[in-house]
Motif scaffolding. Structure first.
Motif, mmCIF file in Angstrom:
data_model
loop_
_atom_site.group_PDB
_atom_site.id
_atom_site.type_symbol
_atom_site.label_atom_id
_atom_site.label_comp_id
_atom_site.label_asym_id
_atom_site.label_seq_id
_atom_site.Cartn_x
_atom_site.Cartn_y
_atom_site.Cartn_z
ATOM 1 N N GLU A 51 0.784 -1.233 0.000
ATOM 2 C CA GLU A 51 0.000 0.000 0.000
ATOM 3 C C GLU A 51 0.814 1.280 0.000
ATOM 4 N N ALA A 71 -6.199 -6.879 1.432
ATOM 5 C CA ALA A 71 -4.922 -6.728 2.140
ATOM 6 C C ALA A 71 -3.909 -7.705 1.543
ATOM 7 N N PRO A 72 -2.623 -7.391 1.661
ATOM 8 C CA PRO A 72 -1.613 -8.283 1.075
ATOM 9 C C PRO A 72 -1.718 -9.726 1.561
ATOM 10 N N GLU A 73 -2.032 -9.903 2.876
ATOM 11 C CA GLU A 73 -2.109 -11.287 3.367
ATOM 12 C C GLU A 73 -3.312 -12.016 2.766
ATOM 13 N N ALA A 76 -2.274 -13.174 -0.540
ATOM 14 C CA ALA A 76 -1.399 -14.332 -0.367
ATOM 15 C C ALA A 76 -2.242 -15.586 -0.128
ATOM 16 N N HIS A 77 -3.274 -15.443 0.718
ATOM 17 C CA HIS A 77 -4.134 -16.603 1.005
ATOM 18 C C HIS A 77 -4.820 -17.108 -0.265
ATOM 19 N N PHE A 98 9.396 -19.485 10.181
ATOM 20 C CA PHE A 98 8.707 -18.525 9.325
ATOM 21 C C PHE A 98 7.761 -19.253 8.353
ATOM 22 N N GLU A 105 -0.922 -19.933 8.779
ATOM 23 C CA GLU A 105 -1.800 -18.758 8.706
ATOM 24 C C GLU A 105 -2.675 -18.837 7.454
ATOM 25 N N THR A 106 -2.080 -19.299 6.374
ATOM 26 C CA THR A 106 -2.846 -19.449 5.138
ATOM 27 C C THR A 106 -3.921 -20.520 5.312
ATOM 28 N N MET B 1 -4.104 -4.377 3.975
ATOM 29 C CA MET B 1 -3.932 -3.001 4.470
ATOM 30 C C MET B 1 -2.447 -2.703 4.654
ATOM 31 N N PHE B 432 5.445 -5.973 5.574
ATOM 32 C CA PHE B 432 4.895 -6.294 4.251
ATOM 33 C C PHE B 432 5.372 -7.666 3.768
ATOM 34 N N CYS B 434 6.105 -10.232 5.587
ATOM 35 C CA CYS B 434 5.294 -11.233 6.298
ATOM 36 C C CYS B 434 3.888 -11.288 5.716
ATOM 37 N N ASN B 435 3.281 -10.114 5.512
ATOM 38 C CA ASN B 435 1.929 -10.047 4.939
ATOM 39 C C ASN B 435 1.886 -10.816 3.623
ATOM 40 N N GLN B 436 2.894 -10.600 2.787
ATOM 41 C CA GLN B 436 2.916 -11.225 1.468
ATOM 42 C C GLN B 436 2.951 -12.746 1.581
ATOM 43 N N ARG B 437 3.465 -13.228 2.697
ATOM 44 C CA ARG B 437 3.496 -14.687 2.894
ATOM 45 C C ARG B 437 2.247 -15.192 3.599
ATOM 46 N N GLY B 438 1.256 -14.301 3.755
ATOM 47 C CA GLY B 438 -0.009 -14.738 4.339
ATOM 48 C C GLY B 438 -0.107 -14.507 5.844
ATOM 49 N N ILE B 439 0.886 -13.813 6.399
ATOM 50 C CA ILE B 439 0.905 -13.591 7.847
ATOM 51 C C ILE B 439 0.363 -12.187 8.116
ATOM 52 N N ASP B 440 -0.712 -12.075 8.870
ATOM 53 C CA ASP B 440 -1.273 -10.740 9.075
ATOM 54 C C ASP B 440 -0.368 -9.916 10.004
ATOM 55 N N THR B 441 -0.670 -8.631 10.081
ATOM 56 C CA THR B 441 0.219 -7.705 10.767
ATOM 57 C C THR B 441 0.401 -8.038 12.247
ATOM 58 N N LYS B 443 0.154 -10.932 13.743
ATOM 59 C CA LYS B 443 1.002 -12.112 13.867
ATOM 60 C C LYS B 443 2.451 -11.774 13.473
#
Lengths: 250, 481
Positions: A51, A71-73, A76-77, A98, A105-106, B1, B432, B434-441, B443
């Motif tokens: 963003e 959102a980016p996550e 990703a999902h 990691f 999380e996914t 976000m 970002f 982490c977010n890109q890997r599906g992990i929300d902020t 977490k």
């Protein structure tokens, strides 16, 4: 798979993408080439949902669903993966931890249980072999003290573990020597199937000797000015970008 | 976000105290104020022998001559010592044979805290001496320990049952006139834990105590004394949570550790006193004196995770008296909102070949101030002493502060002292990624903070490490969308 329609995007008020159209179908490999500052990495960031960039017009669709507001996550999902040009370091968090977090999380987002440890282990073993990754590497802190090549190999390892529908490889070849390049390319080719798609962003044709694209697009000043088959990459390698620039201005 | 500094800040500020509840248990409270009569009354109430009463009175008299210290990097409204009640005990105070007999409301409180005794009992190898509002309410696993000759009980009980040990060691590491708060504690300490491990015995389980403040306006003055006799080993866990409170609460504990020749004590703390609300109102003042004494070849390890308190003033220290003795300090201190922490350690090297390690991790968020203050002192006789110190700070947002005050005094040329310090910030690029890997902020922050704290978390006993991680998350995340 991925459909981009008339995409315009700004960073800090400055327009970088000026109407991009792209259609990537399942099973395809697309290469996006272009000189420095043409907007290649911005395109990758916008698809992934960073963003810092603002979409002012147009849309990004994954399997028909608009991603613009996600959102980016969440992207990703849904299966979007970005192999970063400059992967960040997270001290104290091991590669394994990691990945475990990312996978679970996914799964959680999809309403699935956590992946059982033995299944995770099996997968890690399989994918690390594919990318010729030493087991010791997995217990190191994410990207901390990694060489350029290790960082990129780690990105592709994560891609292998996460099995995305759409993988965007942003300058994955930079920082790789020829042996590492072959390993990474081989990994990507082995992960490739009819259900997923790959967008390769690169400066040079070199990587495309190993990951052979179905389509090559030239990005110039925020727009795709020329598209073609893999031979276009060779032509660019030979002649540089100037002729395209001239063509574009005509 | 996208996750901007602004949003991060806001999110951290909206965190509310998780364990903010109040248990309504009938209790007996002394009138407010402090004088010799109150000190005597506390001693009498606890049925103490006259030497103990006299010891308390000496401490009280010394305290009246002392001034509250002001050198720490914290600002707060000084407590009115005449407005505090110095004794509070749950009224129903029988000796319980089983949990069924324990006040159900009390058990309910423990359940809310996630430390129910049933659970604890089932957890293999954990004996819990629960200190709630200053009086031990239940003690478990006593029998197993007794078979090994280990004494683990409240300090009040120890004063009555094992006066020779208490008399010999109490005040031997932290003298009753050591400092303002130690003197106050010596005069009015309400209860606490006592532990003695006989020669050559390895304590078969982690010993643990949970502290809580539960009565409005009662300061808590805990006193802990752990003695590891020659060649023995013990791992002691201390954890605290406190209910939400409007007024400031004073907590001035004293912990003394004695590690005789070849003995080892591992002392772990997870501290979560009420830190005050997001405006910085309320919250516990935690002014603690913790010190350990190492005889020849002995080792003391302090590990602490500090997430609570409005103001913290705490320096778990080691006096490395014996040759070849070892002192360790591993600490994570988290401050958020308006919390202030001035914490660190003192390593006093007296013996030859003594060795100390200090790993301090400070995490600051909101408008908090987090200071590390450490002293490494190598005395003239301490040949070949070695110290390694590492102080890392992690900042979240732009309004918090991290400070490091290392003091080094070396009076012996053979000393080897190393000090490393780093300061870093959680970057939007890390979030970002982490977010890109599906992990929300939320977490992602937890992951990054846990990574930062890992070297210290690893030092905690397993069951405590899990709790500590949870606490770190609670302390820093708040509720994301």
């Amino acid at each position: 798979m991925l459909k981009i329609e008339n995409l315009h995007a700004n960073v800090e008020g400055k327009e970088i993408l000026k109407g991009i159209n792209l259609d990537v179908k399942p099973g395809e490999v697309h290469a996006i080439m272009g000189p420095n500052g043409s907007g290649k990495s911005t395109l990758a960031s916008v698809i992934a949902g960073n963003e810092d960039f603002e979409i002012t017009e147009g849309s990004v669709l994954l399997e028909g669903e608009e991603l613009n507001e996600l959102a980016p996550e969440e992207r990703a999902h849904k299966g979007v993966f970005l192999s970063f040009q400059y992967p960040v370091e997270i001290p104290g968090v091991t590669v394994t931890n990691f990945l475990k977090t990312a996978i679970n999380e996914t799964r959680k987002a999809k309403g699935l249980e956590e992946m059982p440890a033995n299944e995770m282990l099996k997968k890690i073993r399989e994918k690390s072999e594919l990318l010729e990754i030493d087991r010791k590497f997995l217990s190191r802190s994410l990207n901390e003290g990694f060489s350029g090549g290790e960082k990129k190999r780690n990105e592709i390892f994560q891609m292998a573990m996460l099995e995305p529908k759409l993988a965007i490889l942003d300058e994955t070849d930079s920082g790789l020597d020829i042996d590492a390049l072959k390993i990474v390319a081989n990994g990507v080719n082995r992960l490739k199937n009819d259900e997923n798609a790959v967008v390769v962003i690169t400066h040079y044709q070199r990587l495309l000797d190993y990951i052979v694209p179905d389509f090559v697009h030239v990005l110039l000043n925020g727009k795709i000015v020329k598209s073609g088959g893999k031979e276009l990459a060779l032509e660019l390698e030979e002649k540089g970008y100037d002729w395209i620039k001239q063509e574009a201005t005509v | 976000m996208a996750y901007t500094e602004e949003e991060l800040k806001k999110e951290l500020e909206t965190k509310e105290y998780e364990y903010g509840f109040y248990t309504d248990i009938e209790s007996e409270t002394f009138p407010v104020g402090l004088n010799e009569e109150i000190v005597k009354a506390i001693s009498l109430k606890k049925g103490e022998p006259s030497w103990m009463t006299e010891w308390r009175l000496e401490a009280y008299r010394a305290w009246t001559e002392m001034e509250e210290p002001e050198w720490a990097n914290v600002t707060y409204k000084k407590p009115d010592f005449q407005a505090i009640s110095y004794y509070s005990a749950p009224k129903k105070k029988p000796q319980y044979d089983s949990l069924d007999e324990v006040d159900p409301e009390l058990l309910d409180t423990f359940k809310k805290l996630g430390i129910s005794l049933e659970e604890q009992k089932k957890l293999a190898g954990v004996a819990v001496d629960v200190v709630m509002d200053s009086v031990s309410v239940a003690t478990t696993f006593k029998k197993t320990l007794a078979e090994k000759g280990i004494i683990f009980c409240s300090i009040s009980e120890a004063i009555k049952e094992h006066p020779e040990l208490v008399k010999k060691y109490i005040g031997s590491v932290v003298p009753k006139k050591d400092n303002f708060y130690a003197a106050l504690n010596s005069a009015v300490f309400s209860d606490g834990s006592f532990c003695y491990i006989p020669k050559g015995v390895r304590c078969p389980m982690e010993l643990s105590t949970y502290f809580r403040i539960n009565q409005a306006g009662t300061g808590q003055f805990e006193r802990t004394l752990v003695i590891a006799d020659e060649g023995s080993y013990v791992s002691y866990l201390e954890g605290c949570t406190a209910p939400m409170r409007d007024e400031n609460q004073l907590h001035a504990a004293v912990v003394e550790l004695v590690a005789l020749d070849d003995a080892e004590i591992k002392y772990s703390t997870v501290q979560n006193w009420f830190p005050g609300d997001k405006e910085g109102k309320g919250g516990v003042f935690n002014f603690v004196t913790k010190r350990g004494l190492c005889e020849t070849n002995a080792k003391i390890s302090w590990t602490q995770v500090e997430t609570g308190s409005a103001v913290t003033w705490k320096y778990p220290s080691c006096i490395l008296k014996g040759d070849n003795s070892v002192g360790e300090f591993y600490s994570i201190a988290v401050t958020n909102n308006y919390q202030q922490a001035d914490t660190g350690t003192k390593m006093i090297h007296l013996g030859k070949n003594t060795k100390s390690t200090i790993i301090s991790k400070g995490i600051s968020a909101g408008r908090s101030q987090n200071s590390y203050r450490g002293l490494v002192q190598i005395n003239s006789r301490a040949a070949n002493a070695r110290n390694f110190s590492q102080c890392d700070s992690l900042l979240m947002g732009n309004q918090c502060g991290a400070h490091t005050f290392p003091y080094i005094e070396a009076k012996n040329k053979t000393a080897q002292i190393e000090h490393e310090a780093t300061t870093s910030k959680i970057g939007e690029d890390q979030i970002f990624y982490c977010n890109q890997r599906g992990i929300d902020t939320e977490k992602a922050i937890a992951l990054i903070v846990n990574g930062f704290s890992k070297e210290v978390l690893n030092k905690l006993p397993m069951e405590f490490a899990v709790e500590a991680q949870k606490l770190l998350e609670i302390s820093l995340e708040g509720s994301v969308g």
